[in-house]
Design an enzyme around this catalytic site. Structure first.
Site, PDB file in Angstrom:
ATOM      1  N   THR A  76      51.816  90.604  38.461  1.00 25.74           N
ATOM      2  CA  THR A  76      51.486  90.933  37.066  1.00 25.74           C
ATOM      3  C   THR A  76      52.710  90.738  36.182  1.00 25.74           C
ATOM      4  O   THR A  76      52.654  90.082  35.144  1.00 25.74           O
ATOM      5  CB  THR A  76      50.980  92.380  36.949  1.00 25.74           C
ATOM      6  N   SER A 204      53.819  86.817  45.067  1.00 26.99           N
ATOM      7  CA  SER A 204      53.824  88.251  45.336  1.00 26.99           C
ATOM      8  C   SER A 204      53.802  88.522  46.836  1.00 26.99           C
ATOM      9  O   SER A 204      53.351  87.686  47.619  1.00 26.99           O
ATOM     10  CB  SER A 204      52.607  88.896  44.680  1.00 26.99           C
ATOM     11  N   HIS A 206      52.322  91.353  48.158  1.00 22.57           N
ATOM     12  CA  HIS A 206      51.249  92.267  48.565  1.00 22.57           C
ATOM     13  C   HIS A 206      50.068  91.574  49.232  1.00 22.57           C
ATOM     14  O   HIS A 206      49.270  92.224  49.881  1.00 22.57           O
ATOM     15  CB  HIS A 206      50.777  93.093  47.364  1.00 22.57           C
ATOM     16  N   CYS A 327      29.003  97.040  37.617  1.00 23.51           N
ATOM     17  CA  CYS A 327      28.975  98.452  38.016  1.00 23.51           C
ATOM     18  C   CYS A 327      30.192  98.852  38.846  1.00 23.51           C
ATOM     19  O   CYS A 327      30.511 100.018  38.964  1.00 23.51           O
ATOM     20  CB  CYS A 327      27.713  98.746  38.815  1.00 23.51           C
TER      21      CYS A 327
END
Lengths: 388, 211
Positions: A76, A204, A206, A327
């Site tokens: 990010t 990254s 992760h 949802c």
């Protein structure tokens, strides 16, 4: 408590490899000093050398010099630096136009939107039904005003790998900087900056069983970029803040542990899941290209059922997956990626992403396919749709 | 393990009660659409003498709170008179389920509206509407708020697709700002007809498209 938990959301976060933790430990308890200059005290010098060694290992994978790679807190931040840093450095000298694809992950997408609110013009490139960027539209969209193009290496949801070489060359020919978000391809899909004229790359730890909170940005030598975080002179005076040395060491270790054999293993799991689901469960659609997709990703829409119901049923049976349904998301918005590839809301709501990692095996694949067949059948039985 | 819902919601989600269709129902309604991610159909059979709900069934395309609420309202409505059943509220349903997450109100309220609309549909079909308000442009518009365009996931009203509504002597004419060959034109038309034709004073209904 279920006796087994099968985690198939490795693109979101992955289990730390024990060997990574072991590599990191000495930098919490032994060499815990900050990285000092070469005239500092001995532990500080050792810390600095450790950091530079980790930097070298990671830069090497990209064919880059260690001086062209800075550590960040994750992808990010890397993408934020890439987009906003270039814009800040160039000011309005060249122009106020940026190009991204409409299926970028949130760091790029929302950085672009933030710049748009500040008066920049952003072109959101269309993608085809498999998620490939329209190259002609890219060529036509670049103008004298364009300062940066940012197109992901592979998609976070549907796994489609872009023709990054052609895209980079188009940008280079037109003299425009090019950034790519390689969060989901780094170490798994080759990307060498000596062959591909890309200027900035987000990576990254992760997603490859490394620690969370550490990522990086490749910045080609000479690329105009403004200092992101003000403070000290760390990271070649581009990003201030005490370096995360255990994180950097863990990131480098995680990079070293990725092998081509592992990629083949992931690919075999992916292919088996796709083949079994499409063959055994009716009314299913694969999202993303069948072959030009990252080895760890499968994404399928189960028509006429809603994804959050699927994920909850699977969760109760011990499987963790994610969905593009509104949802399920914090924003209650359906996946912009599925809508971007021309899918309607129903296709997005019924989409489920499976991402594999080091700790999965073929048994997990078979188990989830069998659970899915049950869950989808049960949900279709109670659905008012598709029965006429 | 930690789940995002109460035990009771999970129980109804896993084993929904009264699922399915009723053949030749006395009243039925569909709320929501695949586009907005949640849809529920409610069917009722009413004892003509006692006006009690003799049978009620539901079907759901939706998330866990939609399914669980659909299930619980059938339990709450069964055996009640239609006047009692009309008063079943979202609050009651939520309480009976041990609470629903606030963010899921939209998905769960659909089932409650479904029950009310099915009863209303029963009353309209059987000439039982007591409060006979004449059908006006506003009444029609209100109903069109419940018809969703599957492409955008927005109601026809919110998506600005209602070009014209005309009501005169029980003749209703609705013009929708979509081409007649639009992929969902016939589905949208069907939903409009279902929502409007049973209004007590509607004699004729025309649904037109702009191209």
């Amino acid at each position: 408590m279920l006796d087994k938990f099968v985690y198939l959301d490795n693109a979101a976060a992955s289990r730390l490899d024990d060997r990574v933790l072991e590599a990191m430990k000495p930098y919490f308890f032994g060499v815990y000093a900050v990285a000092t200059s070469e005239f500092g005290y001995s532990q500080g010098i050792e810390a600095r050398e450790t950091l530079d060694k980790a930097r070298g290992i990671i830069a090497d994978v990209l064919g880059a010099s260690h001086k062209e790679f800075i550590f960040t807190s994750g992808s990010t931040e890397s993408s934020n630096i890439a987009l906003k840093g270039v814009v800040l450095a160039l000011g309005e000298k060249k122009g106020k136009h940026i190009i991204i694809s409409k299926i970028e992950d949130f760091p790029v997408l929302h950085s672009a939107k933030a710049l748009e609110r500040q008066g920049f013009r952003v072109t959101y490139l269309d993608v085809d039904n498999d998620g490939f960027v329209d190259l002609d539209q890219l060529r036509e969209s670049i103008t004298e005003e364009t300062i940066l193009v940012s197109i992901q290496h592979a998609n976070q949801e549907i796994g489609t790998i872009q023709d990054i070489k052609t895209i980079a060359r188009i940008c280079r020919e037109k003299g425009v900087l090019f950034h790519t978000d390689a969060t989901h391809t780094f170490t798994r899909v080759p990307l060498d900056v000596k062959e591909v004229p890309v200027d900035l790359i987000t990576v990254s730890a992760h997603t490859i069983h490394g620690p969370r909170g550490i990522g990086g940005l490749y910045i080609r030598k000479g690329t105009p970029i403004a200092k992101w975080m003000d403070g000290g002179f760390q990271e070649f005076d581009l990003r201030a803040g005490i370096e995360n040395i255990p994180g950097a060491v863990g990131f480098a270790k995680a990079v070293e542990l990725v092998t081509p054999e592992e990629n083949d293993r992931l690919k075999a799991m992916r292919d088996r899941l796709i083949e079994r689901v499409l063959a055994e469960i009716p009314s299913t659609t694969l999202n993303g290209d069948r072959w030009m997709r990252i080895s760890q990703n499968a994404n399928v829409t189960f028509h006429l059922v809603e994804g959050e119901s699927i994920t909850l049923h699977l969760d109760m049976r011990g499987f963790a997956v994610s969905t593009g349904s509104a949802c399920f998301s914090r924003s209650l918005e359906a996946s912009h990626v599925i809508l971007g590839i021309g899918g309607d809301h129903e296709r997005a709501h019924g989409s489920v992403r499976f991402t594999f990692g080091r700790y999965n095996n073929m048994e997990d694949v078979d188990a989830v396919v069998e659970a899915l067949a049950d869950v989808v059948r049960e949900l279709r039985e109670i659905s008012p749709l598709g029965k006429d | 393990m930690k789940f995002p819902y109460s035990e009771k919601v999970l129980e109804h989600f896993r084993h929904p009660r009264n699922v399915g269709k009723i053949k030749n129902p006395d009243g039925k309604a569909v709320e929501g659409s695949p586009a907005c991610g949640d849809m529920v159909a409610v069917y009722i059979k009413v004892d003509p003498r006692t006006k009690r709900i003799a049978d009620v069934k539901f079907e759901s395309y939706g998330c866990a709170s939609n399914i669980a609420t659909g299930s619980i309202i059938t339990e709450l409505a069964k055996g009640k008179t239609i006047d009692e059943a009309k008063k079943v509220s979202w609050k009651q349903a939520s309480k009976a389920l041990g609470g629903l997450p606030p963010i899921k109100v939209h998905c769960s309220v659909l089932a409650v509206e479904g029950l009310r609309s099915a009863i209303q549909n029963y009353e309209e079909r059987h000439g039982l509407v007591k409060d006979r308000k004449p059908t006006t442009v506003e009444v029609v518009r209100k109903r069109l708020r419940k018809v969703i365009n599957p492409v955008s996931g927005l109601s026809l009203v919110r998506a600005n697709l209602v070009k014209d509504i005309n009501v005169k002597d029980g003749n209703v004419r609705v013009v929708i700002d979509l081409p007649a060959n639009h992929q969902f034109a016939s589905a949208i038309k069907e939903e409009i007809v279902e929502k409007i034709k049973h209004l007590w004073d509607v004699k004729k209904l025309e649904v037109e498209f702009t191209e």
